[in-house]
Write a protein that holds these residues in place. Structure first.
Motif, PDB file in Angstrom:
ATOM      1  N   ALA A   1       0.831  -1.211   0.000  1.00 15.43           N
ATOM      2  CA  ALA A   1       0.000   0.000   0.000  1.00 15.43           C
ATOM      3  C   ALA A   1       0.857   1.250   0.000  1.00 15.43           C
ATOM      4  O   ALA A   1       0.539   2.246  -0.675  1.00 15.43           O
ATOM      5  CB  ALA A   1      -0.937  -0.020   1.208  1.00 15.43           C
ATOM      6  N   ALA A   2       1.983   1.195   0.726  1.00 11.71           N
ATOM      7  CA  ALA A   2       2.874   2.346   0.792  1.00 11.71           C
ATOM      8  C   ALA A   2       3.525   2.617  -0.559  1.00 11.71           C
ATOM      9  O   ALA A   2       3.652   3.769  -0.982  1.00 11.71           O
ATOM     10  CB  ALA A   2       3.941   2.107   1.859  1.00 11.71           C
ATOM     11  N   ILE A   3       3.915   1.542  -1.244  1.00 13.37           N
ATOM     12  CA  ILE A   3       4.513   1.684  -2.583  1.00 13.37           C
ATOM     13  C   ILE A   3       3.496   2.269  -3.567  1.00 13.37           C
ATOM     14  O   ILE A   3       3.795   3.150  -4.371  1.00 13.37           O
ATOM     15  CB  ILE A   3       5.053   0.321  -3.082  1.00 13.37           C
ATOM     16  CG1 ILE A   3       6.257  -0.111  -2.230  1.00 13.37           C
ATOM     17  CG2 ILE A   3       5.435   0.406  -4.544  1.00 13.37           C
ATOM     18  CD1 ILE A   3       6.702  -1.523  -2.481  1.00 13.37           C
ATOM     19  N   ALA A   4       2.254   1.744  -3.475  1.00  9.51           N
ATOM     20  CA  ALA A   4       1.184   2.217  -4.394  1.00  9.51           C
ATOM     21  C   ALA A   4       0.854   3.681  -4.156  1.00  9.51           C
ATOM     22  O   ALA A   4       0.450   4.386  -5.094  1.00  9.51           O
ATOM     23  CB  ALA A   4      -0.048   1.364  -4.208  1.00  9.51           C
ATOM     24  N   ALA A   5       1.049   4.141  -2.923  1.00  9.15           N
ATOM     25  CA  ALA A   5       0.695   5.541  -2.579  1.00  9.15           C
ATOM     26  C   ALA A   5       1.764   6.525  -3.007  1.00  9.15           C
ATOM     27  O   ALA A   5       1.511   7.744  -3.030  1.00  9.15           O
ATOM     28  CB  ALA A   5       0.446   5.647  -1.079  1.00  9.15           C
ATOM     29  N   GLU A   6       2.940   6.036  -3.330  1.00 10.30           N
ATOM     30  CA  GLU A   6       4.044   6.949  -3.694  1.00 10.30           C
ATOM     31  C   GLU A   6       3.815   7.569  -5.065  1.00 10.30           C
ATOM     32  O   GLU A   6       3.254   6.961  -5.961  1.00 10.30           O
ATOM     33  CB  GLU A   6       5.367   6.186  -3.673  1.00 10.30           C
ATOM     34  CG  GLU A   6       5.848   5.852  -2.265  1.00 10.30           C
ATOM     35  CD  GLU A   6       7.135   5.046  -2.274  1.00 10.30           C
ATOM     36  OE1 GLU A   6       7.631   4.719  -3.361  1.00 10.30           O
ATOM     37  OE2 GLU A   6       7.653   4.757  -1.173  1.00 10.30           O
TER      38      GLU A   6
END
Length: 477
Positions: A472-477
């Motif tokens: 989720a953190a990668i997708a939010a970048e």
């Protein structure tokens, strides 16, 4: 100066909840111990020495914060005691009833080592959580926010249920698939009511369902639904099937009628406790009433079978074990309970052959303990010419459980297993050789304790959450 509420082990003797008389408890499948009264629970909790290095906590697979919740109990702060207990243990009221405390927390209690008798940790743990249920402190899961990720769990035993609880608390969508008609696995159908009353398990199942966990029951993977279909429907899959394949007996006559598997015998009895119509009980196949019963094995499953047979009305119940009392794997507390209820243990004895079809007797060979094996345990050896016969109308095989061949059963490639047939998985995260597939509990460890399955389920849920959060953190970048 405030009165010291703890460290009363010098003045206060160890005490257990009242145990029903053997004659009384043989008549039903209700639990054999009464509940602690509030004053008694406070008194026994106050015996804790609050030691600097709590061996009880260190030797608990879940590392429960035992000294703190004992302190809370001793000072009447039960809701806080429950909150602390629940923070590390998904099912404290179940562990309080069935954990072998004599081998884990209580067996390593510091005051026990100094000769004062251990704190009755298990009974207090049970009391805390039962009180929490009675007072409405146990609430269904309400996540702070719902998430889109989905996890499928195969197996509704303690490992799968523990993982489901943690994942739902984080807002993950959870579906549990199980082959039985009720969730709980061995908690429901393997452990008799006199150790774990079934409403205790059912109310946990309902709590999970009320919290948003979806159950798909009467579902055999590989028949009703394929493993690949489950993988396609979910972002991660947890295998929590347990081990159900029974180790078999050898020797002439071992296939005779009247020789049955422990899991079949216990399941039939437990189904009857729910009010189900069980044909094998009605026709006598899995019913000990009026029979001479021989149970083969020395673990807790054997103890469950022995004590169930007594309650069903067997004329005699004997348990054969190839080692002596000191070397048996089952709980000594359970052996004592079985002996009080009328069971007879035949130590250093193993089956050699079976007469009759249906079975009428067991030819038993006497054993002695020889040199230690690779684990350091003395190996049993046959004493030649010392055979004898034991009458038996019903023989129950309680020799332990082995894993089913899941890759073959499910028709799946790439799921690595060990030479013992257990699923090869990382003990910290539960990750298997298949991407997004995890495994927990007995299907990884082999037949083990409920508390270890809970630990595995919680650890794996945490590992899955961390992976989801990273994505989720990668997708939010």
């Amino acid at each position: 100066m405030a009165k010291q509420p703890m460290l009363k082990f010098v003045k206060v003797e160890r005490d257990m909840p009242t145990k029903r008389t053997a004659e009384d408890r043989k008549q039903d499948f209700n639990e054999i111990y009464a509940e602690f009264a509030a004053a008694k629970a406070n008194e026994q909790a106050s015996r804790c020495s609050q030691c600097g290095v709590p061996y009880c906590q260190n030797h608990c697979p879940l590392h429960n914060n035992i000294p703190d919740w004992l302190n809370m109990t001793a000072t009447g702060r039960l809701e806080e005691a429950y909150a602390i207990s629940q923070s590390t243990n998904t099912f404290p009221e179940i562990c309080g009833r069935i954990c072998p405390q004599d081998r884990l927390c209580e067996g390593n209690c510091v005051i026990e080592q100094s000769g004062h008798g251990t704190v009755t940790i298990g009974a207090v743990e049970k009391y805390i959580t039962d009180t929490a249920w009675d007072n409405g402190w146990v609430k269904p899961i309400v996540p702070d926010a719902e998430r889109t990720e989905s996890v499928g769990i195969i197996g509704a035993g303690p490992g799968g249920l523990a993982a489901a609880d943690m994942l739902r608390r984080a807002g993950i969508q959870v579906t549990i698939y199980d082959r039985y008609d009720r969730a709980g696995g061995l908690l429901t159908y393997g452990i008799p009511g006199f150790k774990l009353e079934k409403d205790v398990v059912m109310r946990r199942n309902k709590l999970l369902e009320d919290g948003g966990v979806r159950f798909v029951l009467n579902c055999n993977i590989g028949e009703d639904l394929s493993f690949d279909e489950i993988r396609e429907q979910h972002d991660a899959v947890i295998i929590a099937t347990g081990v159900y394949k029974t180790r078999d007996l050898q020797g002439p006559g071992a296939g005779a009628k009247g020789i049955v598997r422990a899991i079949d015998y216990l399941t039939a009895s437990n189904k009857a406790s729910f009010g189900d119509e069980v044909a094998e009980l009605v026709d006598g196949t899995l019913n000990a009433e009026g029979k001479s019963v021989v149970v083969i094995g020395g673990g807790d499953t054997a103890m469950d079978c022995v004590r169930t047979a007594i309650r069903q009305g067997a004329t005699s119940v004997k348990c054969l074990y190839r080692r002596d009392r000191a070397n048996m794997p089952g709980s000594q507390r359970e052996v004592q309970n079985a002996e009080e209820e009328g069971a007879e243990f035949v130590w250093l004895a193993a089956p050699k052959a079976f007469a009759g079809d249906p079975v009428t007797s067991v030819k038993v060979q006497q054993m002695r303990l020889g040199a230690p094996d690779a684990s350091g345990r003395q190996s049993p050896e046959v004493i030649e010419g010392a055979d004898f016969d034991e009458s038996a109308d019903l023989v129950i095989k309680a020799l332990g459980f082995e894993p089913e061949d899941l890759p073959k059963l499910w028709g799946t490639d790439g799921l690595e297993v060990t030479r013992w047939g257990t699923v090869k998985a990382n003990f910290g995260t539960g990750e298997t050789s298949l991407d997004g597939v995890y495994a927990v509990g007995d299907i990884v460890r082999g037949a083990s304790l409920v508390v270890w399955a809970i630990r595995d389920g919680r650890d794996t849920a945490q590992a899955i959450l961390e992976k989801f959060n990273a994505k989720a953190a990668i997708a939010a970048e």
